[in-house]
Design a protein around this motif. Structure first.
Motif: not given
Length: 284
Positions: A25-37, A49-60
């Motif tokens: 999906g789409k997102g927005d970023g903001f913080y006082p030290t940067i321009e919104p994007f 199947g083992k007792p852990f989950i992998k969470l991968s995040q990629k943005t462009k």
């Protein structure tokens, strides 16, 4: 390495079963030290199947330039069965996480809060990070929100995105496993036109139903149609020549609430794989 499990493998962290999959999906970023994007995001929750989950995040960026990536593992604490995690990203931060999960009939909320942050000498100073994933069970979306305390600023929101679950592709060996283990619940559908040269009539021990893409898209939600009655309460694997049309159909069915897959590479991948029996009927 945590890759996608076979479709029959049980989730290693059952409490997070509903998060498993690929979300975009789409997102927005903001913080006082940067321009919104703005940005495009892909989240992948996977397991083996083992007792852990992998969470991968990629943005462009909206113009497809790489932006950020991070890898997270969520595991079960064997002593008290609680959840804990760790996340690492290429900016030089490594974080241990307190993991909490809230559930209701309509949504599940996963919260990852930092308990300790390690950073390389060149990393920007970050004191606290909270990631929140709100899963809407009815419409299959995740709203992601990230807040942080960094760069001598107060703790405040930094990122927000809305992500939609994506249809799943199957390799030939995964389809073979499904046919062998869950043939009573599985239906195979070829979405090519009836006048195309070759028609697959069977894959393994299962009959292949020919429902052209236009007919399928028109009738899948019409309760009075033969298509609806055929697909109802079934796991559906969609097939075409290359996988392109099957993917489009699978995404439509998936987002309408069906449990659908598509064969990656289509019938061409079946032709290249000799481990699964395929019956072909010539055009009449």
């Amino acid at each position: 390495m945590c890759s996608r499990p076979p479709p029959t493998a049980p989730c290693g962290v059952p409490a997070l079963q509903n998060f498993i999959g690929i979300w975009k999906g789409k997102g927005d970023g903001f913080y006082p030290t940067i321009e919104p994007f703005s940005y495009l995001e892909t989240l992948t929750f996977s397991h083996v199947g083992k007792p852990f989950i992998k969470l991968s995040q990629k943005t462009k960026s909206p113009t497809n330039n790489p932006m950020h990536a991070e890898e997270c593992y969520i595991k079960i604490n064997p002593k008290n069965k609680s959840l804990e995690g760790v996340v690492c990203d290429p900016t030089g931060l490594s974080q241990t996480l307190k993991v909490s999960l809230e559930k209701s009939e309509t949504q599940e909320i996963l919260i990852l809060s930092t308990t300790q942050i390690l950073q390389t000498p060149s990393a920007k100073p970050v004191e606290e990070v909270v990631r929140k994933y709100t899963l809407d069970l009815e419409i299959q979306t995740i709203t992601f929100e990230m807040s942080m305390k960094a760069m001598e600023q107060e703790f405040q929101p930094h990122l927000k995105s809305k992500l939609v679950k994506q249809a799943v592709s199957l390799q030939v060996n995964e389809l073979k496993s499904l046919i062998e283990k869950r043939s009573k619940d599985l239906i195979l559908v070829d979405v090519r036109e009836r006048d195309e040269i070759l028609s697959i009539t069977e894959i393994g021990s299962l009959k292949v139903h020919r429902i052209p893409m236009g007919e399928l898209m028109r009738d899948f939600d019409n309760q009075n149609s033969e298509v609806f009655r055929l697909l109802e309460r079934k796991e559906i694997c969609l097939i075409c020549t290359t996988g392109v049309r099957a993917k489009l159909c699978s995404e439509t069915l998936f987002n309408a609430g069906y449990k659908s897959f598509f064969l990656k590479g289509g019938s061409e991948s079946l032709d290249a794989d000799k481990k699964i029996k395929t019956t072909i009927a010539e055009k009449r």
